[in-house]
Design an enzyme around this catalytic site. Structure first.
Site, PDB file in Angstrom:
ATOM      1  CG  ASP B  92      -4.746  -7.769  -0.055  1.00 54.19           C
ATOM      2  OD1 ASP B  92      -4.716  -8.999  -0.274  1.00 54.19           O
ATOM      3  OD2 ASP B  92      -4.354  -6.936  -0.880  1.00 54.19           O
ATOM      4  N   GLY B  94      -8.010  -9.581  -1.088  1.00 51.23           N
ATOM      5  CA  GLY B  94      -8.134  -9.733  -2.526  1.00 51.23           C
ATOM      6  C   GLY B  94      -9.217  -8.861  -3.126  1.00 51.23           C
ATOM      7  CG  ASP B 146     -12.909  -4.457   1.674  1.00 51.21           C
ATOM      8  OD1 ASP B 146     -12.287  -5.266   0.934  1.00 51.21           O
ATOM      9  OD2 ASP B 146     -12.434  -3.359   1.988  1.00 51.21           O
ATOM     10  CD  GLN B 194     -14.239   0.003   2.274  1.00 48.42           C
ATOM     11  OE1 GLN B 194     -14.232   1.207   1.989  1.00 48.42           O
ATOM     12  NE2 GLN B 194     -13.263  -0.825   1.891  1.00 48.42           N
ATOM     13  N   GLY B 221     -10.750   1.916   1.748  1.00 51.52           N
ATOM     14  CA  GLY B 221     -11.426   2.831   0.835  1.00 51.52           C
ATOM     15  C   GLY B 221     -10.941   4.261   0.929  1.00 51.52           C
ATOM     16  CG  ASP B 271      -0.732  -1.648   2.834  1.00 50.32           C
ATOM     17  OD1 ASP B 271      -1.794  -1.267   3.374  1.00 50.32           O
ATOM     18  OD2 ASP B 271      -0.660  -1.899   1.608  1.00 50.32           O
TER      19      ASP B 271
END
Lengths: 376, 376
Positions: B92, B94, B146, B194, B221, B271
């Site tokens: 990802d 972070g 993001d 998002q 999100g 995940d």
């Protein structure tokens, strides 16, 4: 259980032997990983076999009595089946934990009253009841109930305690001989030599236990705070007396140096939480020396955890990765450290046996001990 | 990285696919075990391969940036080498951890300033810097930075946040295209849709990301507190727009039911920490249903943890033993629970793929979901 003394070292009192149990053979000298609650902490059963190459593990009667309890163990068909461990198991008597862990314990002629450290429930361990509990556990080798006094008690206390431990040993042996194993495999019983740091008491304890007669003999009450030379002296005093045709087990010991010194003085069996407990705190035993893995020098050390061992964890991971995991508190760090340290301990015993087979124990020890004991 | 769409379900939007990376193939739909700090908690790397049969794992950029840090990872030759993992890794960006873990974070056009949750040190993540960090990690698939707003923000906030995330996506893509992988294997980059719970924003986000062009698209999100139907609606809205020839990844999701519902709506990758985290707390996912292993009914249940799975931990240990270990706080309990739950999740995905191969996804799901979701 039978014990065959295969070879005696010409230069020392070290011995090569083999214990046969209904769950398989144990080559001695042997190190037994500690599986307190029916699990060697952070190690899978198949890893104990394939990587650690453990021939026998230890279970703690006090802990197993409290959790999961004898009812569950009996319904499971004993500890071997409960935990899925096909090889031999040795159990202590619970005495040591009653004195070190339990709350509001009270010692009487009858036995040891105590309150569980978990829920405060009241229990009584007697020389007879711990035989019964170990029948329920189904260990291949069980221990008698003993009192384990502190290293600094005076001779008067030590004498009284040793006498009590002997009376308990007689009662425990009687119960053992009057009862049968529960699960179709044989069980053996070891007496425990006590006597603190007093050679005369140690000798008297050993002689009296031999008179009672056990399948093997343990040396208890050592590595509890006394200096190493005192421990070695007590071991010497006792192994002089114990019969050669029975295995000798030094309880709760110790460092690699402790093990080799005791082997040299005629001890065959060891158990200790050091490899797993110290491993979880970042102390890594390797064939090249002892490592504090948290030390900055391992931060970018991208070589295997221990190039000298063929265990999975020794080869598959680097010191830098293990350091990262231990510092970050990752469970895998505990797994790798435990596996490595146990694999090291059993490797040390295999090497000792190989040396004994070739009558070169003393020279092997002189060469090996400084190497594996040094701080890297 | 390439993606081949192998088959589309005739009755639903479910898809069968294959991602090819320089570290091997990933069959989709796929579940990716989470390896936050370069370790899937309580699971050995060889167990991930042999028992979990994981085809790809996740790493967390925020955590790896703080520990062990990019210097160590670069010296190691990337995360694959550092942790001894030969198969694909996805990281990802972070962003999510900056918003959920870090202290005193501050969002600006430039990026996200934050203080480490470990030592309070100050850092700045920008769309460019997280590409650089993921180059140092060497993940096969990296994510853009993001903002991940809370589920209950209003539309005005959601709109502004979505716009910022898109500007960041453009900057991140630009940096990605201007830089090279460090370790000789290719890296791909996914954009992240998002838009909170607002269909129009989700659509706009998806369209804008497709215009920028990524190797794959994530849906972020979600599973942050909204109701499941909202999540499914957002997934539907987005997968309608995303190109069929690119993989779709629903981030941080979820329960077995969430996975199957999302697969049905066209998602390929998942995940979630649920199998490992809930496993450590005693929730065991099995092919027969969900178990609270602490429940007294498992106390003397001496059948395998999961008779329906062939993973070692599923077969070698009983529910009674696992219960004992979890209740006693033994590390081995965490190991067994994690292995079992991850093996269950990857089994569920293999079964889904088998059903897709035979055009029977809907009937397989209707039969399987009630069974694996029930409480035993």
């Amino acid at each position: 259980m039978t014990f065959a003394l295969l070879r005696e070292d010409p230069g020392t009192r070290a011995r090569l032997g083999r214990i046969e149990t209904d769950h398989g053979a144990i080559e001695t000298p042997v190190f037994m990983p500690v599986g307190t609650l029916g699990s060697v902490k952070a190690v899978q059963q198949r890893e104990l076999i394939a990587d650690v190459r453990a021939e026998v593990i230890l279970g703690n009667t006090y802990h197993l009595f409290l959790r999961p309890g004898t009812n569950v163990l009996e319904e499971a068909g004993g500890l071997h089946r409960f935990m899925g461990w096909p090889r031999p198991i040795l159990t202590d008597s619970g005495g040591y934990q009653v004195f070190s862990l339990a709350e509001r314990r009270k010692l009487t002629e009858e036995g040891a009253e105590f309150q569980s450290h978990l829920d405060g429930s009241h229990h009584l361990f007697t020389p007879e009841s711990v035989v019964d509990v170990q029948r329920s556990i189904g260990s291949d080798i069980m221990m008698v109930l003993d009192e384990c006094p502190a290293a600094d008690v005076d001779e008067r206390y030590a004498r009284a305690s040793h006498a009590l431990t002997l009376r308990w040993a007689e009662r425990g042996r009687k119960r053992f001989l009057a009862t049968e194993p529960r699960y179709g495999h044989a069980q053996a019983q070891f007496g425990i030599v006590q006597g603190v740091r007093f050679p005369a008491l140690r000798r008297a304890s050993a002689r009296a236990l031999v008179d009672i007669g056990f399948e093997g003999y343990a040396i208890g009450g050592l590595s509890v705070g006394e200096a190493a030379p005192v421990m070695y002296e007590m071991v010497e005093v006792v192994t002089e007396i114990l019969p050669k045709d029975r295995p000798r087990y030094l309880m709760g010991v110790g460092t690699p140096a402790n093990l080799l010194e005791a082997i040299e003085r005629g001890v065959d069996m060891f158990d200790c939480v050091m490899p797993t407990r110290n491993g979880r705190n970042g102390t890594i035993f390797t064939t090249e020396g002892v490592i504090n893995i948290k030390n900055a020098r391992w931060k970018t050390h991208f070589e295997p955890v221990d190039p000298g061992l063929d265990a999975y964890a020794s080869q598959a991971y680097t010191k830098a990765y293990l350091r990262h995991l231990i510092i970050a508190g990752e469970i895998l760090g505990l797994q790798i450290a435990s596996l490595q340290n146990l694999a090291f301990y059993t490797w040390l015993m295999r090497e000792a046996r190989a040396a004994l087979r070739e009558d070169r124990f003393a020279s092997w020890k002189a060469e090996t001990l400084p190497r594996v004991s040094r701080r890297l």
